[in-house]
Design a protein around this motif. Structure first.
Motif, PDB file in Angstrom:
ATOM      1  N   ALA A   3     -27.772  20.730  -6.622  1.00 36.02           N
ATOM      2  CA  ALA A   3     -28.574  21.962  -6.732  1.00 36.02           C
ATOM      3  C   ALA A   3     -27.735  23.113  -7.276  1.00 36.02           C
ATOM      4  CB  ALA A   3     -29.152  22.331  -5.360  1.00 36.02           C
ATOM      5  N   GLU A   4     -26.492  23.178  -6.845  1.00 40.42           N
ATOM      6  CA  GLU A   4     -25.622  24.251  -7.352  1.00 40.42           C
ATOM      7  C   GLU A   4     -25.302  24.047  -8.827  1.00 40.42           C
ATOM      8  OE1 GLU A   4     -22.598  25.943  -4.328  1.00 40.42           O
ATOM      9  OE2 GLU A   4     -22.629  23.773  -4.055  1.00 40.42           O
TER      10      GLU A   4
ATOM     11  N   HIS B 100     -23.377  26.483  -0.006  1.00 37.44           N
ATOM     12  CA  HIS B 100     -21.938  26.488  -0.259  1.00 37.44           C
ATOM     13  C   HIS B 100     -21.300  27.276   0.873  1.00 37.44           C
ATOM     14  CE1 HIS B 100     -18.557  25.489  -2.716  1.00 37.44           C
ATOM     15  NE2 HIS B 100     -18.167  26.741  -2.794  1.00 37.44           N
TER      16      HIS B 100
ATOM     17  N   LEU C   4     -21.973  31.815  -7.270  1.00 37.54           N
ATOM     18  CA  LEU C   4     -23.374  32.036  -6.879  1.00 37.54           C
ATOM     19  C   LEU C   4     -23.473  32.931  -5.648  1.00 37.54           C
ATOM     20  CD1 LEU C   4     -24.637  28.376  -7.417  1.00 37.54           C
ATOM     21  CD2 LEU C   4     -24.641  30.286  -9.041  1.00 37.54           C
TER      22      LEU C   4
ATOM     23  N   THR D 101     -28.207  25.026 -10.871  1.00 34.22           N
ATOM     24  CA  THR D 101     -28.331  26.491 -10.926  1.00 34.22           C
ATOM     25  C   THR D 101     -27.319  27.075 -11.908  1.00 34.22           C
ATOM     26  OG1 THR D 101     -29.097  26.496  -8.639  1.00 34.22           O
ATOM     27  CG2 THR D 101     -28.324  28.589  -9.529  1.00 34.22           C
TER      28      THR D 101
ATOM     29  N   ARG E  46     -19.290  20.919  -5.480  1.00 33.00           N
ATOM     30  CA  ARG E  46     -20.563  21.639  -5.602  1.00 33.00           C
ATOM     31  C   ARG E  46     -21.701  20.632  -5.671  1.00 33.00           C
ATOM     32  NH1 ARG E  46     -18.893  27.083  -6.656  1.00 33.00           N
ATOM     33  NH2 ARG E  46     -21.011  27.557  -6.000  1.00 33.00           N
TER      34      ARG E  46
ATOM     35  N   THR F  85     -35.582  24.650  -3.242  1.00 37.97           N
ATOM     36  CA  THR F  85     -34.264  24.024  -3.361  1.00 37.97           C
ATOM     37  C   THR F  85     -33.249  24.734  -2.470  1.00 37.97           C
ATOM     38  OG1 THR F  85     -34.698  23.438  -5.674  1.00 37.97           O
ATOM     39  CG2 THR F  85     -32.387  23.499  -4.975  1.00 37.97           C
ATOM     40  N   VAL F  86     -32.535  23.954  -1.671  1.00 39.57           N
ATOM     41  CA  VAL F  86     -31.507  24.543  -0.811  1.00 39.57           C
ATOM     42  C   VAL F  86     -30.179  24.568  -1.567  1.00 39.57           C
ATOM     43  CG1 VAL F  86     -30.233  24.358   1.354  1.00 39.57           C
ATOM     44  CG2 VAL F  86     -32.661  23.733   1.270  1.00 39.57           C
ATOM     45  N   LEU F  87     -29.632  25.752  -1.684  1.00 40.96           N
ATOM     46  CA  LEU F  87     -28.364  25.971  -2.371  1.00 40.96           C
ATOM     47  C   LEU F  87     -27.334  26.268  -1.292  1.00 40.96           C
ATOM     48  CD1 LEU F  87     -28.226  26.154  -5.506  1.00 40.96           C
ATOM     49  CD2 LEU F  87     -28.328  28.617  -5.272  1.00 40.96           C
TER      50      LEU F  87
END
Lengths: 444, 444
Positions: free
Chosen positions: A420-421, B174, B187, A424, A417, B170-172
């Motif tokens: 940024a994840e 996955h 998420l 979060t 991960r 922010t770029v999340l």
């Protein structure tokens, strides 16, 4: 009143134990060394709520515990922590045959819930080896995988509604019974898989399915991984697949020998168990098609339950523990097309570091899930993790397909991960448990 | 530089429109009246990120827009808001035939993605009437339901990975491709169904399935709701069901007439379309068993695609819009066993208030999802909602099975979710979008 006095006043003496807590030290990973300050055993949702409210006021860390069958140390208490067992909050409250679904308490043992479903004429489609101890709450908290994922998904995929208690004692209840419900954020899926760090699960509504026909099973031999992928695709197109378990030659050879079975005298590059609900005739036609297409070199359709059991004995590898004293079982996921490349890289790098190590590969590959059995001697766990998870990171995979993060994989979470994840996740943790009392030190 | 200058500098003139924004006023509910200050049209994930970072710095509210096919006003701009369209961030980037799965950009129209899957030999199992306009990002943001839910679940059930941009840019990301991935909080499921209030979805990995056989279809007549429930259960046990759509007599009678079809000259208490992947023979055997068990009074197996189309024409009720000028379509969910009791209560209370109203009931009842068609004259929407959702609340159901909350159902959300749940949703919103710029005023 002290904290323990307050807790005892609410839960009664049987609900707040301080002696004989050996069993609360560790999950099935065997890595826990610390007994909790106390073991709380609330018997109702109201007691869970009251106990957490007290702990919250005292800023007392709490580690929720289910059947203690986890493999990631997620339920191991840290120093100064109190354990909260759901074992007394147990039982199937209702089966709704129309949905169909089951309302069940978190402390119910999986096998008990399975049997209740069966008695009502249904299948509870969550199943794994630890069914005799694992509890529903823990299965949801870790989003357990297991044996039926390819057919019915992981635990979260069978979860319609959930009731859980937040760190401050607030009861969050959404015991939904419909497949569809688009009313705001999906708190159910946030709680599932959060490993006790966001809330303590107290009850759940689980989907049931019709009881399927007895499975038809075959063990097949293949020459290479491209053939395994082609067979998986053909199986998906022709059959209702309930298992597709691949064993690399190293794993198959060792466990065929340990299980005292001779399925393929000359172990093939890959052996795959195919299990289907489509019946023996459809399985036979599928095997014939696969053989004619050159995908498989041999096939053993099970002629009896005992036959099928022998195939599964090889796959389950129960004797490995004894044969390999320092056995580690890694659990990773990657896009299924990359699993063999991963296995090759893993083998090369681990053997470069540990030339005498045992290494073998097997997995629920229909789910992209590979297990790696490693014995590299004592005290090698961290270094094996470092090497294997490094490759997972480089190949864009998951360091935990089904075991969760808990304590043991926490330091590697950034391999799967992004920053940024993780930020979060921390923001969500802080929003739901601002005092940080729920299972601190786990997951993130 | 002004806000719009900054945005134009980053997105180019084609990426920041201020004229001709009529089409950005409202989704398919037709309730939006306000044009946005500007319509942003980023063409890359980096541009989405840059645009949101600028808006965040200016504390400028942003409403994400997909294909504008929603029915809850979720994409309608409020006064002073900027709209962000994903239409230019479009295309299928990759199909992985081994998983199988598709990596697709948020602005891709559903039908385009379906055709790409089909060309690669697969089925994208998300489908609904608005397939020609609805975009993947919007389908995920609203967790769209539709026609295949009973077989393959809602949109979230087909979502393996997601990439989204938070309010601050922010770029999340996955973009997971395995069925199993237990690495921290999910998420993906938090973003799915959050209707643009937590993040702007930019790309996704969607599961594909093998292409199934052509469905076998029948229209059956039943005398009462207990028989409908028994038939649903029998269908689940005997068939791979791809649709189970029930029409109450009122709905069937009206739409049979409007569609100019005579399926059952004497409209039965319930008419059900059963569709299965198990083939005509299995469907025939099932109908025979159901008839002999006294569950159905008549059955019309489709002899052709045209036959099946006629049954679906009745169910889809396309002519209702013209026949009923003030038609409302409510979308609720309850445990399936309670749907008829709900319909009876709803009918009684709405007719007490509006004696001349048109009222009829139909639904994807295998999913517990009931639609209510109401025409109670002009300006009755709020009062109809109040009455119907009041009964949903009293019976413990969902005020939105598949349409979402958006703007139009926001004031009723507390009929399905508790104060504790709403507070938790608000805490999550504040954690992920502390400045509150993403789709403010929607959902919560």
């Amino acid at each position: 009143m002290t904290l323990l006095d307050e807790l005892t006043a609410v839960l009664g003496p049987a609900g707040c134990l301080t002696d004989g807590l050996e069993g609360a030290k560790s999950d099935a990973s065997g890595t826990g060394r610390t007994a909790p300050l106390a073991l709380l055993r609330p018997a109702t949702v109201a007691e869970v709520s009251a106990a957490l409210a007290i702990c919250h006021r005292h800023r007392q860390p709490v580690v929720p515990q289910g059947g203690m069958t986890g493999l990631a140390g997620g339920a191991n208490p840290g120093p100064g922590q109190i354990a909260l067992s759901l074992s007394r909050l147990s039982g199937v409250e209702e089966i709704d045959p129309d949905v169909p679904a089951m309302l069940v308490c978190a402390g119910t043992v999986l096998e008990t819930a399975q049997k209740a479903a069966e008695a009502a004429g249904f299948l509870l489609p969550i199943d794994l080896g630890a069914r005799g101890s694992a509890q529903i709450g823990g299965l949801i908290a870790t989003n357990a995988g297991g044996l039926r994922v390819i057919r019915h998904g992981t635990t979260r995929d069978n979860l319609l509604g959930v009731e859980a208690v937040l760190a401050d004692g607030t009861v969050l209840s959404h015991l939904n019974r419909s497949v569809k419900d688009n009313t705001g954020y999906d708190l159910r899926h946030l709680i599932a898989g959060s490993e006790g760090t966001l809330a303590v699960i107290t009850r759940a509504v689980l989907r049931l399915r019709p009881q399927g026909p007895p499975p038809a099973t075959a063990l097949v031999a293949l020459d290479g991984y491209p053939q395994v992928l082609a067979l998986l695709r053909l199986a998906g197109a022709r059959l209702t697949v309930s298992a597709f378990e691949a064993m690399w030659r190293d794993y198959f050879a060792l466990n065929q020998q340990l299980a005292n079975v001779t399925a393929f005298a000359d172990p093939p590059a890959f052996a795959v168990i195919v299990e289907t609900e489509s019946g023996d005739a459809a399985l036979g036609a599928f095997l014939e098609e696969a053989f004619e297409a050159g995908l498989i070199t041999d096939a053993l359709p099970a002629q009896s339950l005992a036959d099928a059991r022998r195939f599964w004995d090889i796959r389950e590898g129960h004797a490995m523990d004894r044969a390999l004293p320092h056995l580690l079982n890694l659990d990773v996921a990657l896009p299924v097309g990359r699993l063999d490349a991963f296995a090759a890289a893993c083998r090369a790098r681990l053997l470069a570091r540990y030339p005498d190590a045992h290494l073998s590969f097997f997995g629920h590959i229909g789910d992209g899930n590979l297990h790696i059995a490693v014995d590299a001697g004592s005290d090698a766990a961290h270094e094996v993790d470092r090497i294997a998870y490094g490759i997972v990171r480089d190949m864009g995979g998951s360091i935990s397909a089904e075991h969760g993060i808990g304590l043991l994989k926490r330091d590697w979470l950034d391999h799967s991960r992004s920053p940024a994840e993780l930020a979060t996740m921390r923001a969500i943790k802080a929003a739901l448990d601002p005092a940080g009392i729920l299972n601190p030190g786990k997951v993130i």
